[in-house]
Design an enzyme around this catalytic site. Structure first.
Site, PDB file in Angstrom:
ATOM      1  N   GLN A 111      18.391 -23.360 -93.807  1.00 29.16           N
ATOM      2  CA  GLN A 111      18.543 -22.857 -92.443  1.00 29.16           C
ATOM      3  C   GLN A 111      17.650 -23.561 -91.429  1.00 29.16           C
ATOM      4  O   GLN A 111      17.903 -23.470 -90.229  1.00 29.16           O
ATOM      5  CB  GLN A 111      18.301 -21.348 -92.433  1.00 29.16           C
ATOM      6  CG  GLN A 111      19.358 -20.593 -93.235  1.00 29.16           C
ATOM      7  CD  GLN A 111      19.135 -19.093 -93.245  1.00 29.16           C
ATOM      8  OE1 GLN A 111      18.483 -18.573 -94.144  1.00 29.16           O
ATOM      9  NE2 GLN A 111      19.649 -18.391 -92.260  1.00 29.16           N
TER      10      GLN A 111
ATOM     11  N   HIS B  59      17.474 -19.694-102.389  1.00 34.34           N
ATOM     12  CA  HIS B  59      17.897 -18.953-101.195  1.00 34.34           C
ATOM     13  C   HIS B  59      19.309 -19.398-100.820  1.00 34.34           C
ATOM     14  O   HIS B  59      19.504 -20.263 -99.965  1.00 34.34           O
ATOM     15  CB  HIS B  59      16.915 -19.159-100.037  1.00 34.34           C
ATOM     16  CG  HIS B  59      17.082 -18.160 -98.926  1.00 34.34           C
ATOM     17  ND1 HIS B  59      16.052 -17.361 -98.466  1.00 34.34           N
ATOM     18  CD2 HIS B  59      18.153 -17.815 -98.189  1.00 34.34           C
ATOM     19  CE1 HIS B  59      16.494 -16.581 -97.485  1.00 34.34           C
ATOM     20  NE2 HIS B  59      17.781 -16.840 -97.296  1.00 34.34           N
TER      21      HIS B  59
ATOM     22  N   ASN C 117      16.716 -14.999-103.646  1.00 34.48           N
ATOM     23  CA  ASN C 117      16.890 -14.252-102.411  1.00 34.48           C
ATOM     24  C   ASN C 117      18.235 -13.531-102.413  1.00 34.48           C
ATOM     25  O   ASN C 117      19.285 -14.156-102.614  1.00 34.48           O
ATOM     26  CB  ASN C 117      16.861 -15.215-101.216  1.00 34.48           C
ATOM     27  CG  ASN C 117      17.049 -14.492 -99.893  1.00 34.48           C
ATOM     28  OD1 ASN C 117      16.129 -13.863 -99.401  1.00 34.48           O
ATOM     29  ND2 ASN C 117      18.246 -14.571 -99.319  1.00 34.48           N
ATOM     30  N   GLU C 118      18.198 -12.242-102.185  1.00 31.93           N
ATOM     31  CA  GLU C 118      19.402 -11.417-102.056  1.00 31.93           C
ATOM     32  C   GLU C 118      20.458 -11.712-103.116  1.00 31.93           C
ATOM     33  O   GLU C 118      21.580 -12.139-102.792  1.00 31.93           O
ATOM     34  CB  GLU C 118      19.985 -11.539-100.637  1.00 31.93           C
ATOM     35  CG  GLU C 118      19.042 -10.990 -99.592  1.00 31.93           C
ATOM     36  CD  GLU C 118      19.653 -10.866 -98.206  1.00 31.93           C
ATOM     37  OE1 GLU C 118      20.793 -11.317 -98.005  1.00 31.93           O
ATOM     38  OE2 GLU C 118      18.987 -10.292 -97.318  1.00 31.93           O
TER      39      GLU C 118
END
Ligand code: BGC
Length: 395
Positions: free
Chosen positions: A23, A117, A160-161
């Site tokens: 990101q 991620h 992540n998640e």
């Protein structure tokens, strides 16, 4: 200025901000996401491109965060860079991430390193991604190769998640409204849980590591008479992952929104509520609800708030949201829930999985020059971090 003495956080509470490699770094060309963004038939509104060029400008970003008073930087290692081909590892990329850890220490920030991620190397995706029964072993092999640069790192977030990963099969885009996502694929869920367990085992060889993972909590609310539907809806999307965290060193909570569940599943966001730039309802209590729920379902694993924030172009609203979320967090802690720290999402405005329009950052940057600008919300959060006292600058 109104200070509320009772809203004081522990002196060793870790205050920081978070990013994810894809990101902010830019040009993550070997990842499955880059391939998707640049395919002729892409469903995404925008490509990540250079992003914030944090791959080159990480020192400046770390220095800026430190200058505000924050004490932690959560960032991710990019698997697609470290293992560009199946079984081929890049010492140069590992050295790059080691320099990031060193920069954190130099500027007085505690690093939290996320190992995964959302993005994958293209070869991993070609081999079936998390549908491949070998995925946990492939992930563990990558984590083993990361160990040399993590020797002095304490805070490790394996994945992540995982629940978002399982719901989206790694395929979500601009409309990342959690409510619109299908139920997780149970096979993927099991393989990701195994991947987490394998990574925790590998990481346990590190002398200082405290390992956990970060779950997206969605504050599911049952519509009247729909309690059973809400429980059935929430279990595979959230609770199974919270329960799988039992015994971990910490559990990461990532909270932004709430979701109403009716007879037919998730209800659309109502027209009469304030929405953020992601289209989500403005709902700061999501954090307290997520923290209490994670604590309960994990049977009291200490919590780390690894993400919480708001996509807005009104920075005063970011302060309002974060202040109110932190007040809820403080209430949960006052009731005896152990919370180690809070890393705000996000350190920088960033590529929001298909679009740059939803701005979550404490720091903005110029699209042409990459020049960074610290937003007032960053200075405010830094002051909360420095003093340990929650206050609102205007109330
Ligand atoms: C993710 C981030 C994302 C943020 C806001 C979380 O789902 O971990 O990558 O940008 O929420 O949507």
């Amino acid at each position: 200025m109104n200070t509320t003495p009772e809203q004081r956080f522990p002196d060793d509470f870790l205050w920081g901000a978070a990013t994810a490699a894809h990101q902010v770094e830019g040009n993550n060309v070997n990842s499955d996401w880059w391939a998707r963004e640049n395919s002729a038939t892409t469903d995404l509104a925008e490509r990540s491109g250079d992003a914030a060029d944090s791959y080159h400008r990480y020192r400046e970003d770390i220095a800026l965060l430190a200058s505000t008073g924050l004490r932690m930087y959560r960032f991710s290692l990019e698997w697609a860079r470290i293992e560009p081909e199946d079984g081929e590892f890049s010492r140069a990329e590992l050295a790059h991430y080691r320099r990031m850890i060193d920069a954190c220490r130099e500027f007085g920030l505690e690093p939290m390193v996320t190992l995964h991620h959302f993005t994958h190397p293209r070869w991993f995706a070609r081999r079936g991604g998390w549908r491949n029964p070998e995925a946990p072993a492939l992930f563990a092999r990558y984590v083993e190769h990361c160990l040399p640069i993590l020797q002095d790192v304490t805070w490790i977030c394996t994945i992540n998640e995982p629940n978002m990963l399982s719901m989206t099969r790694g395929e979500f885009g601009t409309e990342m409204a959690a409510a619109n996502l299908p139920a997780p694929d149970p096979d993927i869920t099991q393989l990701i849980i195994q991947g987490h367990r394998r990574a925790c085992e590998v990481v346990s060889a590190l002398p200082h590591a405290r390992a956990g993972w970060s779950i997206a909590t969605q504050a599911f609310h049952a519509m009247p008479g729909c309690e059973e539907e809400a429980a059935a809806y929430g279990y595979p999307r959230e609770d199974i992952f919270l329960e799988a965290s039992k015994g971990d060193d910490w559990i990461g909570v990532q909270a932004y929104l709430r979701t109403f569940i009716g007879k037919n599943g998730a209800e659309p966001v109502r027209d009469d509520v304030e929405r953020t730039l992601t289209g989500w309802e403005y709902f700061p209590p999501a954090l307290e609800i997520g923290v209490r729920h994670a604590w309960e379902l994990s049977e009291h694993v200490p919590v780390f708030v690894t993400e919480n924030g708001i996509a807005t172009d009104d920075d005063t609203r970011r302060i309002d949201y974060t202040h109110d979320a932190l007040a809820g967090l403080h209430a949960a802690m006052s009731d005896g829930i152990t919370v180690y720290g809070y890393t705000h999402w996000s350190a920088l405005d960033n590529y929001e999985w298909g679009s740059y329009a939803p701005t979550f950052g404490l720091i903005s940057w110029d699209k042409e020059t990459f020049r960074r600008t610290i937003k007032p919300s960053a200075l405010w959060l830094g002051e909360v971090a420095r003093t340990g006292r929650l206050f609102h600058p205007a109330r």
